[in-house]
Write an enzyme that holds these catalytic residues in place. Structure first.
Site, short mmCIF file in Angstrom:
data_model
loop_
_atom_site.label_atom_id
_atom_site.label_comp_id
_atom_site.label_asym_id
_atom_site.label_seq_id
_atom_site.Cartn_x
_atom_site.Cartn_y
_atom_site.Cartn_z
N TYR A 201 3.04 7.03 2.42
CA TYR A 201 1.64 7.46 2.31
C TYR A 201 0.83 7.81 3.50
O TYR A 201 -0.05 8.80 3.33
CB TYR A 201 1.01 5.93 1.65
CG TYR A 201 -0.51 6.01 1.68
CD1 TYR A 201 -0.87 6.72 0.44
CD2 TYR A 201 -1.27 5.47 2.49
CE1 TYR A 201 -2.50 6.53 0.49
CE2 TYR A 201 -2.75 5.73 2.49
CZ TYR A 201 -3.26 6.28 1.23
OH TYR A 201 -4.80 6.27 1.13
N ASP B 118 1.50 6.44 -6.88
CA ASP B 118 0.51 6.64 -7.67
C ASP B 118 -0.46 7.90 -6.96
O ASP B 118 -1.21 8.78 -7.52
CB ASP B 118 -0.44 5.61 -7.91
CG ASP B 118 -0.99 4.80 -6.76
OD1 ASP B 118 -2.07 4.83 -6.45
OD2 ASP B 118 -0.05 4.30 -6.03
N LYS C 140 4.62 -1.70 -9.99
CA LYS C 140 3.10 -1.67 -10.19
C LYS C 140 2.24 -0.56 -10.68
O LYS C 140 2.48 0.64 -10.27
CB LYS C 140 2.76 -1.67 -8.62
CG LYS C 140 1.19 -1.87 -8.38
CD LYS C 140 0.40 -1.85 -6.89
CE LYS C 140 -0.98 -1.82 -6.96
NZ LYS C 140 -1.41 -1.60 -5.52
#
Length: 538
Positions: free
Chosen positions: A277, A312, A384
């Protein structure tokens, strides 16, 4: 369950995917083993008990690491030069004292004043420094062990939420003293996990602010004191509600290893900790990130913390259908890196999201295929599941309906952690009333259809099965290419989230140091020797 699960996945192809992820990840792990960073070395000092900051707010760990780097560099780590200086400055008894952290903090103050010089010891001096460093860092790890045991006792006493997925809700006022009552109200309304969003830009600070803070922008600064305050408040809520309420923050950015240590010391339960990330979305140097994430995950493994990965986010920049396989590849890489660092399956909160354009025909069936693929590839991980953000328009009625479909997909596919979607997502910071409506939506769906995962089986050879097989096959093809060209090259080429991040650029590169032959890190030594990797999801 029949072979291949609900999707009829080819077990040979699944094994090949994992083997390719291992082959892609191994060179990066070896790279991490050969390097250290300023943030890893500061984390070692935090484990040794160094705390506090100078009058200008610069943490003593930063001051001390900078002083060591100026005198002898960091190729040998900070432990040997620092604890050698402790013995030289304060006498041999200081190296054997029960409060080495105070001695090292005092040393940092002397170093900042320019009254002490560092050297890399040898012979008997090196042995004394090693023993003192191991003793100090070992005390910090034992404190983390006690906090983990404390969590396990509280879960046994108050219990876990009665059903899955756990409801995960964000608090983000910027003021820790405003966050606390909002978090407690959210817990009373049904939230099982409270995530305190970090202040915008904190991931790019190469230091951890000190003390309680009240001025964050779009989030609250992550500090040890803020961690302590929120943990204490949620412990009150746990006692009130008769269920253990979990707390989440961030171990990402330039201070990833330090955040992991502080989370362990203050008994946080989950930490956002994705392997890529920071590279993709904060332009942090890839080598810096991979070195830092390996150390941080070793700490998380010891602390019994569940990590949350960030797949995500890829779907906010890349197309959720055309690039769905890149999410699967990232999940497999995150799994490999996590296992290598000592994390167990129950600690892998692998991320994915409900981000397909709702105007696309059969968009919900595609979402079910992607979500069920993740569930069946990682059957023991508390996945998640993230709500729609990219295609939220400001129409709150449409947004609330989309969130309802997202909640339904979560229960149909057996997700483990469900982040509460807001109908005002991407429009404004949600009001408390928005959270109430969003939680009503979640409670209705989970109450009405919470066990529907048992009954939902896609048609053999049907749309959902075919789509899942396609995504898995595309993921294997991409992993084969990554193995051939190297993961760092693939990241530089924009493989994930269509963002190009070359390995020789990015923030924090100057803080990466190649280890010398005599490098010593007592934290890594102790973590690799005694990491706890089993147990319950508590």
């Amino acid at each position: 369950m029949r072979p291949g699960g609900k999707l009829g996945l080819d077990p040979v192809l699944v094994r090949r995917a994992r083997e390719l992820a291992r082959r892609a990840g191994e060179p990066v792990v070896e790279l991490a083993r050969r390097h250290t960073t300023v943030s890893v070395e500061r984390a070692v000092l935090r484990l040794a008990g160094v705390s506090g900051a100078d009058p200008d707010g610069i943490p003593w760990v930063n001051r001390l690491v900078d002083a060591v780097a100026a005198d002898v560099g960091l190729a040998y780590g900070v432990a040997l030069p620092v604890f050698d200086a402790v013995v030289r400055e304060f006498g041999p008894a200081a190296g054997r004292s029960g409060d080495l952290g105070a001695a090292v903090t005092l040393l940092a103050q002397k170093a900042a004043a320019g009254s002490v010089r560092f050297e890399v010891p040898s012979g008997r001096a090196a042995r004394s420094a090693r023993a003192a460093a191991r003793r100090a860092v070992g005390a910090g790890l034992r404190r983390i062990d006690r906090r983990r045991a404390e969590r396990e006792r509280m879960v046994r006493r108050y219990g876990d939420p009665p059903r899955r997925p756990w409801i995960y809700l964000i608090v983000a006022t910027g003021d820790i003293y405003e966050d606390i009552p909002q978090a407690q109200t959210a817990a009373r309304a049904g939230a099982d996990v409270i995530a305190v969003i970090r202040s915008t830009g904190q991931s790019l600070l190469d230091y951890v602010p000190e003390g309680a803070t009240r001025e964050g922008f779009a989030g609250t600064y992550a500090t040890q004191e803020n961690f302590r305050l929120m943990r204490a408040a949620l412990d009150e809520s746990s006692r009130e509600l008769g269920r253990y309420v979990r707390l989440t923050n961030y171990a990402s950015g330039l201070c990833m290893p330090e955040m992991a240590v502080l989370a362990g010391l203050e008994r946080l339960d989950m930490m956002l900790n994705d392997s890529m990330y920071g590279i993709l979305f904060r332009d942090i140097n890839p080598i810096r990130t991979f070195v830092d994430q390996r150390f941080s995950r070793q700490v998380h493994a010891r602390a019994g913390i569940i990590i949350n990965t960030g797949e995500d986010n890829y779907l906010t920049t890349a197309d959720a259908v055309a690039d769905a396989h890149t999410v699967t590849v990232s999940q497999l890489l995150n799994e490999y890196f996590a296992h290598e660092a000592g994390l167990a399956d129950w600690q892998l909160g692998l991320g994915h999201a409900f981000e397909i354009d709702p105007d696309l025909p059969e968009s919900f069936r595609l979402e079910l295929a992607h979500a069920l693929l993740a569930r069946e590839l990682f059957p023991n991980a508390p996945l998640k599941w993230m709500p729609p953000t990219r295609h939220m328009t400001g129409d709150v009625f449409r947004g609330n309906l989309l969130d309802g479909f997202f909640n339904l997909a979560g229960t149909l596919t057996g997700q483990g952690i469900l982040l509460v979607g807001m109908m005002t997502e991407a429009v404004m910071t949600p009001w408390l009333s928005d959270r109430d409506i969003a939680l009503q939506n979640v409670r209705y769906v989970l109450g009405a259809a919470g066990g529907l995962h048992e009954d939902f089986v896609p048609a053999p050879g049907g749309f959902i099965q075919r789509r899942a097989h396609t995504v898995l096959a595309e993921a294997v093809t991409l992993l084969e290419r990554i193995v051939d060209e190297g993961l760092l090259t693939a990241i530089g080429a924009g493989t994930f989230g269509i963002t190009r991040r070359p390995a020789d650029r990015g923030r924090g590169l100057e803080g990466v140091v190649a280890r010398a032959d005599g490098y010593y890190n007592p934290a890594t030594e102790l973590l690799e020797a005694g990491s706890r990797t089993g147990g319950d999801a508590s």
